[in-house]
Design an enzyme around this catalytic site. Structure first.
Site, PDB file in Angstrom:
ATOM      1  N   SER A 237       0.839  -1.202   0.000  1.00  0.00           N
ATOM      2  CA  SER A 237       0.000   0.000   0.000  1.00  0.00           C
ATOM      3  C   SER A 237       0.865   1.238   0.000  1.00  0.00           C
ATOM      4  O   SER A 237       2.021   1.216   0.442  1.00  0.00           O
ATOM      5  CB  SER A 237      -0.885   0.024   1.254  1.00  0.00           C
ATOM      6  OG  SER A 237      -0.116   0.373   2.406  1.00  0.00           O
ATOM      7  N   ASP A 238       0.323   2.348  -0.502  1.00  0.00           N
ATOM      8  CA  ASP A 238       0.986   3.623  -0.243  1.00  0.00           C
ATOM      9  C   ASP A 238       0.844   3.906   1.246  1.00  0.00           C
ATOM     10  O   ASP A 238       0.053   3.281   1.955  1.00  0.00           O
ATOM     11  CB  ASP A 238       0.382   4.746  -1.096  1.00  0.00           C
ATOM     12  CG  ASP A 238       1.391   5.843  -1.400  1.00  0.00           C
ATOM     13  OD1 ASP A 238       2.376   5.981  -0.641  1.00  0.00           O
ATOM     14  OD2 ASP A 238       1.214   6.568  -2.393  1.00  0.00           O
ATOM     15  N   CYS A 239       1.620   4.868   1.727  1.00  0.00           N
ATOM     16  CA  CYS A 239       1.790   4.998   3.172  1.00  0.00           C
ATOM     17  C   CYS A 239       0.566   5.615   3.850  1.00  0.00           C
ATOM     18  O   CYS A 239       0.198   6.750   3.561  1.00  0.00           O
ATOM     19  CB  CYS A 239       3.058   5.781   3.456  1.00  0.00           C
ATOM     20  SG  CYS A 239       4.497   4.896   2.815  1.00  0.00           S
ATOM     21  N   ALA A 241      -2.361   4.659   3.317  1.00  0.00           N
ATOM     22  CA  ALA A 241      -3.487   4.674   2.384  1.00  0.00           C
ATOM     23  C   ALA A 241      -4.639   3.794   2.870  1.00  0.00           C
ATOM     24  O   ALA A 241      -5.807   4.090   2.596  1.00  0.00           O
ATOM     25  CB  ALA A 241      -3.038   4.220   0.996  1.00  0.00           C
TER      26      ALA A 241
END
Length: 733
Positions: A237-239, A241
């Site tokens: 995942s993006d941070c 997110a």
């Protein structure tokens, strides 16, 4: 270690873990499991243009500058250096028990999002607006970073999957709605190629939703990724997110449900802390142990492939590799290739022997921040534009300097009445034989939400204008009447209409890296010819673009725009004069096709006179499955040795499903001495002769295609600016 063996080893190791231990390994800051001899590992590391955020490292030009090189081989060299320095730093830190953030071997790079709108603050992290350019450079980066050794040298990550390019202020709640056609034609092209051609080890999801589903928990995107494309690596995942699922997207009620949704739809690794709730989700029956196990196996497969348990042939790479002389020389070469010369009335290259005094003016003249972009490492020495020119000229030419104005503030000294450095700028100009005016932006004005100083736009740009203080400075310098060269340090499209009208030369430096000043001096004084090409369109105004939040490609980028660009994608001058004088499709015995080479019929149609009233028709045979190979004859008609970029564009005119404008399908660099002739072969991929329909199906379509071969686009503005018309070929499929 091959994936099959690595996965087998990973499954055996994970089988000895408790469910709680497995779940603990799905966070970016995975803790040690001492009873199994597993050390802690932090998955978060960055390397867009050099090892980032981990201390000393070679700082290459920002990614948008690397895009401007149109040089896949160079990108591969740079990625190999990044992997070498990454290994050197990992070896040193892990030997001392330091397994902190930014010290692992899993690099969350490259960013292969499409820079579809010039307002997007993170656009300079990308390779530009074109799927072919982005994918080709991305593949080169991934292959070289991961290497071809017995173990993986470092692990690359394609981000941000997918349909992600602003607005930054809305990214945690925004639903990017894209048609099936735009997805297949534009937004997914680079990701697919990085998976299928480069076997990228990781893919990172985006913050936003895509057609209603959070990108980090999208069944539709995962079906593309693991289903159609056969991706076998891990998904991250993006941070933070996943936290957005319940806090902003409102598709779940709480962190437990968000963690369950993410892992159940294929997100193996959480950059953030929501996976602290995985065990709670498991206890509530929202997640099975098999799902937790599979995510852990994928992650340990990567660690085994990197040789983190059994050792690697890269374990002996010395810390002395970091910022070695060879690496710094490569960074300087990359900067030289990235500079894009937009205008030159003959003032460049400068001749040292004809100058007594040179004036350096502008807020980016001596700025380190203007060298580095974002997601950068720390150079042991930053060579600014001022320092590079001073070092190059030595004592032979007097160098006068003035900041002229601040980057965006209206004064340098807060007690002044404003515009307090303009009179100094006038003085410097008056005393100088020539002025080099250094304007632009830096990472405080364009970048990621939360990382920049322009909080009102969250890192995005509100318009295409330079800050008012810099516009006032440009007018002041122009009024002095001295020969002036404008150097722009920025990572995106800036309105340069005033500069193009009032100054003798205009060149874009992007964010050229730690050696940017040395490269700028060599190019300004003719030791090296500029040879970069614009990886993005420089528009005349924002009025011609759709709304920032509109993800339809209609009217966006050179492929779909209907107006006239200020400076077109693929454009860039050199000190030489490289032209493609002829091109033909090479024969292949498998299939037959007819190719007509149509050269200009008059001097007016071909301003350089390389065309004639001649029209050649030749029958060729060409493989439909292996692509089409074009042989181009190239000559440097100028008096200066130079590199240039031969570009091939393809257009199908008789299909309603076709991209409306010719689009880039192949490119290569060529080096020619003054007066030298050469030949290059370029292979157009089979997909260039397909179209995508409204439901996103890519299909072969017969009939005639136009192929253009030159050193620019075949659009009218490029022809007007360069004075050269690309060669036009007909290809019947």
């Amino acid at each position: 270690m091959r994936r099959e063996e690595a996965r087998k080893r990973a499954k055996e190791l994970v089988s000895r873990m408790t469910t709680e231990e497995k779940a603990s390994q799905l966070r970016y800051d995975a803790p040690a499991i001492e009873r199994l001899g597993i050390p802690a590992y932090n998955w978060w590391n960055e390397a867009l243009h050099g090892v980032a955020r981990a201390g000393q490292a070679t700082v290459f030009p920002q990614a948008i500058g690397l895009g401007a090189t149109f040089d896949a081989a160079l990108i591969g060299e740079i990625a190999d250096v990044i992997a070498t320095e990454g290994r050197a730093k990992y070896n040193a830190s892990s030997a001392r028990g330091d397994r902190d953030i930014y010290k692992g071997l899993t690099f969350w790079s490259p960013n292969v999002n499409i820079f579809r709108d010039p307002r997007w603050g993170r656009g300079h992290e990308t390779y530009g607006e074109d799927p072919c350019l982005t994918a080709t450079l991305g593949v080169a980066y991934v292959k070289a970073l991961q290497g071809d050794g017995e173990t993986m040298k470092a692990a690359a990550c394609a981000k941000h999957f997918a349909v992600h390019s602003g607005p930054e202020a809305l990214r945690h709640e925004f639903d990017a709605e894209a048609s099936a056609k735009d997805m297949e034609e534009t937004y997914l092209v680079a990701f697919r190629r990085l998976v299928e051609e480069a076997q990228v080890e990781a893919v990172m999801g985006a913050y936003n939703r895509v057609n209603g589903e959070p990108a980090c928990a999208s069944r539709a995107l995962q079906e593309k990724l693991r289903g159609e494309w056969g991706f076998e690596g891990h998904f991250v995942s993006d941070c933070w997110a996943i936290r957005d699922f319940h806090e902003n997207h409102l598709v779940t009620r709480n962190a437990t449900e968000s963690a369950a949704l993410a892992i159940n739809t294929g997100c193996d690794l959480n950059c953030g802390n929501t996976y602290l709730y995985i065990m709670k989700a498991y206890q509530e029956g929202l997640v099975t142990e098999e799902t937790i196990t599979e995510a852990a196996v994928r992650l340990f497969t990567t660690r085994y492939m990197l040789g983190l348990f059994d050792g690697s042939e890269y374990d002996q790479i010395s810390y002395l590799e970091v910022e070695s002389p060879e690496h710094l020389a490569l960074a300087e070469k990359a900067a030289e290739e990235s500079f894009v010369l937009l205008k030159n009335n003959g003032i460049l290259p400068l001749k040292k022997e004809k100058l007594k005094t040179i004036g350096l003016i502008g807020p980016n003249m001596n700025s380190r921040a203007a060298l580095i972009g974002n997601y950068h490492g720390t150079a042991s020495r930053y060579v600014t534009i001022q320092e590079g020119i001073q070092d190059y000229l030595g004592e032979e030419v007097r160098v006068l300097t003035s900041v002229g104005c601040e980057l965006s503030r209206d004064r340098s000294e807060m007690l002044s009445t404003g515009s307090d450095r303009l009179s100094e700028a006038r003085t410097v100009a008056d005393y100088s034989d020539v002025v080099v005016l250094c304007v632009g932006l830096d990472e405080t004005l364009e970048g990621e939400e939360g990382d920049t100083g322009n909080r009102d736009a969250s890192g995005d740009k509100l318009d295409l204008q330079l800050p008012e203080a810099q516009r006032e400075l440009m007018e002041t310098v122009a009024a002095c009447g001295k020969p002036t060269i404008l150097l722009l340090a920025a990572g995106s499209d800036i309105d340069l209409s005033y500069a193009a009208e009032h100054f003798d030369a205009v060149m874009v430096l992007w964010y050229p890296g730690g050696q940017g000043g040395n490269a700028a001096a060599k190019v300004l004084f003719g030791e090296v010819s500029p040879s970069g090409k614009l990886p993005v369109t420089f528009y005349r105004s924002l009025e011609e673009l759709p709304a920032f939040t509109d993800y339809s490609m209609r009217g966006r980028t050179y492929r779909y725009m209907t107006g006239k660009a200020q400076f077109p994608f693929g454009y860039g001058l050199t000190y030489g004069r490289v032209e493609v004088t002829g091109a033909k499709i090479l024969p292949d015995e498998k299939e037959s096709a007819i190719c007509t080479q149509m050269q200009a019929t008059s001097q007016e149609a071909s301003p350089t006179g390389t065309g004639s009233a001649k029209m050649e028709r030749e029958k060729t045979a060409q493989s439909q499955t292996g692509g089409v190979t074009v042989l181009a004859d190239v000559v440097n008609l100028g008096t200066f040795d130079t590199q240039d970029v031969v570009q091939v564009y393809v257009k199908k005119s008789d299909s309603p499903d076709a991209v409306p404008n010719p689009q880039l399908q192949a490119f290569t660099r060529i080096t020619l001495k003054a007066g030298e002739r050469g030949q290059v072969k370029l292979t157009i991929p089979p997909e260039a002769f397909t179209v995508v329909d409204a439901v996103g199906t890519r299909k072969e379509q017969g009939g005639a295609y136009e192929i253009y071969v030159g050193c620019s686009q075949p659009d009218g503005q490029s022809i007007e600016l360069t004075g050269v018309r690309p060669i036009r070929l007909w290809y019947e499929k």
